[in-house]
Scaffold this motif. Sequence first.
Motif, mmCIF file in Angstrom:
data_model
loop_
_atom_site.group_PDB
_atom_site.id
_atom_site.type_symbol
_atom_site.label_atom_id
_atom_site.label_comp_id
_atom_site.label_asym_id
_atom_site.label_seq_id
_atom_site.Cartn_x
_atom_site.Cartn_y
_atom_site.Cartn_z
ATOM 1 N N PHE A 65 -73.394 18.739 70.028
ATOM 2 C CA PHE A 65 -74.311 18.531 71.118
ATOM 3 C C PHE A 65 -74.615 17.184 71.549
ATOM 4 O O PHE A 65 -74.878 16.484 70.766
ATOM 5 N N VAL A 201 -72.704 20.818 75.620
ATOM 6 C CA VAL A 201 -71.869 21.297 74.533
ATOM 7 C C VAL A 201 -70.383 21.248 74.605
ATOM 8 O O VAL A 201 -69.635 21.491 75.422
ATOM 9 N N ILE A 249 -81.907 23.208 72.009
ATOM 10 C CA ILE A 249 -81.123 23.678 71.052
ATOM 11 C C ILE A 249 -81.618 24.909 70.238
ATOM 12 O O ILE A 249 -80.985 25.798 70.081
#
Lengths: 361, 361
Positions: A65, A201, A249
Motif C-alpha cells: 500500500f 495498491v 485500507i
Amino acid sequence: MNNKIYFTPGPSELYPTVPQHMQEAMAQKIGSISHRSKQFQEIYARAESGLRELLQLPDEYEVLFVSSATEIWERAIQNNVRRESFHLVNGSFSKRFYETAKELGREAQQHEVPFGQGFDVESIHVPETAELVALIQNETSSGACMPVEGINRFREKVSADALIYVDTVSSLPYPAFDYAKVDSVYFSVQKCFGLPAGLGVWLVNDRCMAKAREMQEGGLSIGSYHTLPALLEKALVSQTVETPNVLNIYLLGKVLEDMNHKGVEAIRQETEAKAAQIYTFLEQSNSFSPAVQKPEHRSKTTIVANSTVPASEVNKHLATYDLQVGSGYGKYKEAQIRIANFPAHSPEQVEKLLEKLGELG
Amino acid sequence: MNNKIYFTPGPSELYPTVPQHMQEAMAQKIGSISHRSKQFQEIYARAESGLRELLQLPDEYEVLFVSSATEIWERAIQNNVRRESFHLVNGSFSKRFYETAKELGREAQQHEVPFGQGFDVESIHVPETAELVALIQNETSSGACMPVEGINRFREKVSADALIYVDTVSSLPYPAFDYAKVDSVYFSVQKCFGLPAGLGVWLVNDRCMAKAREMQEGGLSIGSYHTLPALLEKALVSQTVETPNVLNIYLLGKVLEDMNHKGVEAIRQETEAKAAQIYTFLEQSNSFSPAVQKPEHRSKTTIVANSTVPASEVNKHLATYDLQVGSGYGKYKEAQIRIANFPAHSPEQVEKLLEKLGELG
C-alpha cells in the motif's frame, strides 16, 4: 444532500456500501487506532486477503500500500530500473510514466501510437536492454485498452531479466490476468474499487523484489522509506512503514468483502454487459461515437466517446437529472466525454444515463 | 460502538467535530468529486486559508499537501540538499530524518543527545557546509521539545544559504513560530489536528523553492511528481499533482474552521493548562514521573512519563474506563507511557484520565 450519480473516470461513484462502512468506521473509531496495533494488522490482513481472493493473486506476489498510482510510477523506476525502461505510450497517463523515468535520470524509450489508439502487439520490438517494460492495460485518458492476450505475449518479447509492469489504474478487477506472465500490476482505489482517493495498491512479484535488493546491494540509492525491501519488511507483518491512510485500507477490506460476496465473475459479466450497452448506444447515436476505432481496443471500464455536443453542454443537460460524465482529457476536454463503467455503477444507473444522453440526439 | 478516548500520540482522538463533518462529506459525495473541479479547488483553498489564519503564516510561505510527514523528509532532502544536511537528533523520528538523508546518498551530519533529552542550543555548532538544518521542535518518541526561543537562535548559527527545517509533527498549532526565522515547518494531520491519517502538510518559504529550482536548473534530479516546483505549480491553482486524499483535505478545512472559531490563543492556553495538570500529576505520582528531566524541554503536546507499572498493565487498567494512552517508543515500550495532549482532548477527558491513572498509585 447530493444525489448525483458520478460516471466520471475517478474519483467516481463510491461503491454503494461505502457510506455504511464509513459510518461503522466512525462508530468504531478506526481513525484513532494505532497503525502499530493488532487491530490495524487485522485490518491490513483483511484488505490483503480480500484482494488475493478477488484477483486470484498467486503467492509469489506481495500486496503493498502506497499513496497513489502516481507514486508507484516513481517507486517502480527507483527500485527496478538501473539504466533503461521501455514504455508503451498511447495517452496522457502512459506518457507520464515514461516522463517519470526521464525525470529520475533514466534512459527511457517509448513506443508511441496516437492518442486513442491501441497497440499492434505483434509489431512491437522491445529493446534487449529494457529492464522494465511498462504496459498500459487501460489508458484512462483515451479509453484505449490492451486485451489480456496481448499482454501475455510480452514475456516472449522481452529479455529474461526484464520486469513487465501493467497499469490497471482504471480497470482492475475487470481484467483476468495470468499473473505468471507479468511482474507487477498496480492501481488506485478511487476508480474501479469505488473508494475515496488517497491509496495506491502495488502488486509485485518476487522478481521485482530481487531486482530492488540487487540494486541496493550494489550500492545504488533506491529511495528511502518506500523502497521495495522496506515496504515488504512491514507488509510481512501486516503493517506499513509510515502512518498510512488507515481509513481507506479499512474501507478497501470492507468493499472487497462485498465484491467477493458478489464474486469476481459476476462483476466481470456485469461490466461486460453494461459496456456492450454503452457501446451499442454510442454506435447508434447521432451525437456520440466510440473514440477508439478498433472494437478490440475499446476499454470496458473507461469508455470514451467523440461528442458533437461540447462536453460541458452534455454535463449541463445531465445535471438536471443528477448525472455526470467525465469531460475529455486535455485537449479533448470539450470534444470527448468519458463514461466510467465501474462495479459501483448499477445496470439501472447505466440505463438512466443512456436514456438521458439519448435526449441529446 | 467504541467509546474509548484515545490519548495515544497519533493516530489519536479525532477532533470532536470530525464525525459530523464526515457525515456531511458522505452526504455531499465529496469522495466522488473530481480533483480538477472548481468544487475541489474551493475545498483546497478553504483548507489553505484556514491554516494561514490559524498559524498566522506569512505570504512568502506555500502550503503543500503530500501523503505523510515521512514523505516530507524524503522530499526535503531531494529538493533542498545537494550534498550535506545537518540534523539535531534526540529520538527515533529525528534520527529517521537523518537516516533518510543518508539513504538518499547525502552526507548527513548529526548532533545527537540521548533519547529524552533536549538540546543545549548555545553549545551547538552547525557546520558552514550544511545546506539544510533539521530541527526537531517536538520529538514524538521521547516527549522532548525545543522551545521556540531556541529555534529562533539558529538563523544566526547557520550559513546564509542554509535552510532551517522544523519538525512539528505532533505539536502544531501549539508553538507560535516566528516564521521569518525558519524556512520550512511540517506536520501530519493525525496528531494535533485530530484527523484520520493520510495527509502531510509541508509549509515552505520562497527560499526553499529557489533552492529546488537552482538544483533542477543545474541538472540534478529532484524527484518526479512531488518536486517543489511541481507541487507549487498546482498549489497556485488550488490543486495537487496527483489525485490526493480529497476527503482529508476537506476534513482539514472543516476542522480548521472550528479551530479558528475557537481561536488559536484559546487552543494554546488550553493546551498549557492541560499540560500543567498532567505534569503536576506525574510529579506527585508514585508510579509515574516525567521522562524529560529539564522542565523547559518537556513537550506540552506529547507528554512522556517513566512508569513503574508496565505500559501494557496501565492500558489494561485504563481500558476498563474506556481510556488508552500510548505505550513507550521502541525499547521504552513497557517502561514509559506517552500521553497525547492535543486540541481534541477536552479538559474533562484529561481530568478523568489523571483520576484513573491515579488509581495505579
